[in-house]
Design an enzyme around this catalytic site. Sequence first.
Site, PDB file in Angstrom:
ATOM      1  N   ASN A   9      60.189  26.705  20.021  1.00 55.78           N
ATOM      2  CA  ASN A   9      60.789  25.378  20.149  1.00 55.78           C
ATOM      3  C   ASN A   9      61.715  25.399  21.359  1.00 55.78           C
ATOM      4  O   ASN A   9      62.804  25.962  21.297  1.00 55.78           O
ATOM      5  CB  ASN A   9      61.553  25.049  18.863  1.00 55.78           C
ATOM      6  CG  ASN A   9      62.281  23.719  18.939  1.00 55.78           C
ATOM      7  OD1 ASN A   9      62.107  22.966  19.891  1.00 55.78           O
ATOM      8  ND2 ASN A   9      63.098  23.436  17.930  1.00 55.78           N
ATOM      9  N   LYS A  11      63.297  23.000  22.579  1.00 54.99           N
ATOM     10  CA  LYS A  11      64.361  21.998  22.447  1.00 54.99           C
ATOM     11  C   LYS A  11      64.476  21.225  23.765  1.00 54.99           C
ATOM     12  O   LYS A  11      63.469  21.041  24.449  1.00 54.99           O
ATOM     13  CB  LYS A  11      65.670  22.658  22.003  1.00 54.99           C
ATOM     14  CG  LYS A  11      65.460  23.532  20.753  1.00 54.99           C
ATOM     15  CD  LYS A  11      66.722  23.969  20.092  1.00 54.99           C
ATOM     16  CE  LYS A  11      66.390  24.843  18.891  1.00 54.99           C
ATOM     17  NZ  LYS A  11      67.574  25.251  18.138  1.00 54.99           N
ATOM     18  N   HIS A  93      63.628  18.872  12.018  1.00 54.87           N
ATOM     19  CA  HIS A  93      64.540  19.899  12.528  1.00 54.87           C
ATOM     20  C   HIS A  93      65.986  19.482  12.228  1.00 54.87           C
ATOM     21  O   HIS A  93      66.323  18.295  12.308  1.00 54.87           O
ATOM     22  CB  HIS A  93      64.333  20.092  14.035  1.00 54.87           C
ATOM     23  CG  HIS A  93      64.998  21.331  14.539  1.00 54.87           C
ATOM     24  ND1 HIS A  93      66.352  21.393  14.760  1.00 54.87           N
ATOM     25  CD2 HIS A  93      64.508  22.563  14.801  1.00 54.87           C
ATOM     26  CE1 HIS A  93      66.669  22.627  15.158  1.00 54.87           C
ATOM     27  NE2 HIS A  93      65.564  23.356  15.187  1.00 54.87           N
ATOM     28  N   GLU A  95      68.571  19.651  13.911  1.00 57.84           N
ATOM     29  CA  GLU A  95      69.240  18.932  15.000  1.00 57.84           C
ATOM     30  C   GLU A  95      68.913  17.439  14.947  1.00 57.84           C
ATOM     31  O   GLU A  95      69.760  16.599  15.247  1.00 57.84           O
ATOM     32  CB  GLU A  95      68.856  19.565  16.351  1.00 57.84           C
ATOM     33  CG  GLU A  95      69.550  20.916  16.516  1.00 57.84           C
ATOM     34  CD  GLU A  95      68.798  21.929  17.351  1.00 57.84           C
ATOM     35  OE1 GLU A  95      67.855  21.563  18.083  1.00 57.84           O
ATOM     36  OE2 GLU A  95      69.161  23.122  17.263  1.00 57.84           O
ATOM     37  N   GLU A 167      65.138  27.239   8.256  1.00 58.41           N
ATOM     38  CA  GLU A 167      66.089  27.489   9.339  1.00 58.41           C
ATOM     39  C   GLU A 167      67.509  27.234   8.840  1.00 58.41           C
ATOM     40  O   GLU A 167      67.982  26.080   8.863  1.00 58.41           O
ATOM     41  CB  GLU A 167      65.799  26.569  10.532  1.00 58.41           C
ATOM     42  CG  GLU A 167      64.405  26.726  11.109  1.00 58.41           C
ATOM     43  CD  GLU A 167      64.355  26.299  12.573  1.00 58.41           C
ATOM     44  OE1 GLU A 167      63.911  27.123  13.383  1.00 58.41           O
ATOM     45  OE2 GLU A 167      64.759  25.170  12.897  1.00 58.41           O
ATOM     46  N   GLY A 173      71.011  29.123  16.918  1.00 55.45           N
ATOM     47  CA  GLY A 173      71.725  29.149  18.197  1.00 55.45           C
ATOM     48  C   GLY A 173      73.067  29.848  18.151  1.00 55.45           C
ATOM     49  O   GLY A 173      73.876  29.725  19.069  1.00 55.45           O
ATOM     50  N   SER A 213      68.168  32.293  15.431  1.00 51.33           N
ATOM     51  CA  SER A 213      68.560  33.494  16.188  1.00 51.33           C
ATOM     52  C   SER A 213      67.547  34.639  16.108  1.00 51.33           C
ATOM     53  O   SER A 213      67.924  35.812  16.154  1.00 51.33           O
ATOM     54  CB  SER A 213      69.957  33.969  15.767  1.00 51.33           C
ATOM     55  OG  SER A 213      70.924  32.981  16.083  1.00 51.33           O
TER      56      SER A 213
HETATM   57  P1  13P Z   1      67.465  29.685  17.955  1.00 48.74           P
HETATM   58  O1  13P Z   1      66.303  30.654  17.914  1.00 48.74           O
HETATM   59  O2  13P Z   1      67.916  29.370  19.355  1.00 48.74           O
HETATM   60  O3  13P Z   1      68.564  30.100  17.036  1.00 48.74           O
HETATM   61  O4  13P Z   1      66.903  28.291  17.403  1.00 48.74           O
HETATM   62  C1  13P Z   1      66.190  28.273  16.199  1.00 48.74           C
HETATM   63  C2  13P Z   1      65.600  26.934  16.029  1.00 48.74           C
HETATM   64  O5  13P Z   1      66.283  25.961  15.758  1.00 48.74           O
HETATM   65  C3  13P Z   1      64.154  26.792  16.227  1.00 48.74           C
HETATM   66  O6  13P Z   1      63.699  25.534  15.843  1.00 48.74           O
END
Ligand code: 13P
Length: 250
Positions: A9, A11, A93, A95, A167, A173, A213
């Site tokens: 992803n 993002k 997601h 976010e 997640e 992150g 992560s």
């Molecule tokens: P990170 O791997 O940057 O922690 O992000 C995970 C994520 O949200 C994947 O959709």
Amino acid sequence: PRKFFVGGNFKMNGTIKSIKAIVDNLNQANLDSNVEVVVAPPALYLLLVRDSLKAQIEVAAQNVYDQPDGAFTGEISAHQLGDSNITWTILGHSERRTLLGESDAVVSSKTKYALDNGLGVIWCCGETLEQREASLTVAVVTGQLASLKETLGTDAAAWAKVVIAYEPIWAIGTGKVATTEQAQEVHAAIRNWLSDKVSPAVAEATRILYGGSVNEKNCKDLAKQADIDGFLVGGASLKPGFVEIVNCNL
Ligand code: 13P
């Protein structure tokens, strides 16, 4: 046996130049043929990636709307993704749930629409740190799943096109990966819930990914857990080490 699945992803990251470099790196890599690999660039770069990436790797949108076409400024439809050879979408997601206010009902409606229109769905769930500390993790995740089940019912054909990504929000992150025990415990709870509420066959067949992560160092131990069937990788999917994550079982 469930085919291992690794999603990247991106993002809201990348430029034409940096995304071309990621594609070149993936095109040259020897990827484990037992792994389903799907990358999700920002919408603006979907066609660039689909047209330049080797066919072995699938491409996902990061979001899709639940209407075929019309006056929906800023949105993209499942038809348009299909027309562009984009075969997957991420939905739900954290976010988008928190920053864009997407409720369980919105996520479920989009998931149903995407599935009905031929897309595979990487469907995300997960708890906040406060919820984990209040021992609410399994309740939160199964609550999110219950909303999805209200829409999909027990239709095995629909569930077959859904990949669940667990997640934990506190791990996204932050560099704070869940321990193998923490992840396995929630993955097993998700699989039990599927077995109880949908069917044992759907529970057995559904891939449950861990996200938060993940990097080339911590992926191997996580991948050994019985109920971890792959990863949804954020930051590390933008780096050459993503190939090592795809190949973590070799
Ligand atoms: P990170 O791997 O940057 O922690 O992000 C995970 C994520 O949200 C994947 O959709």
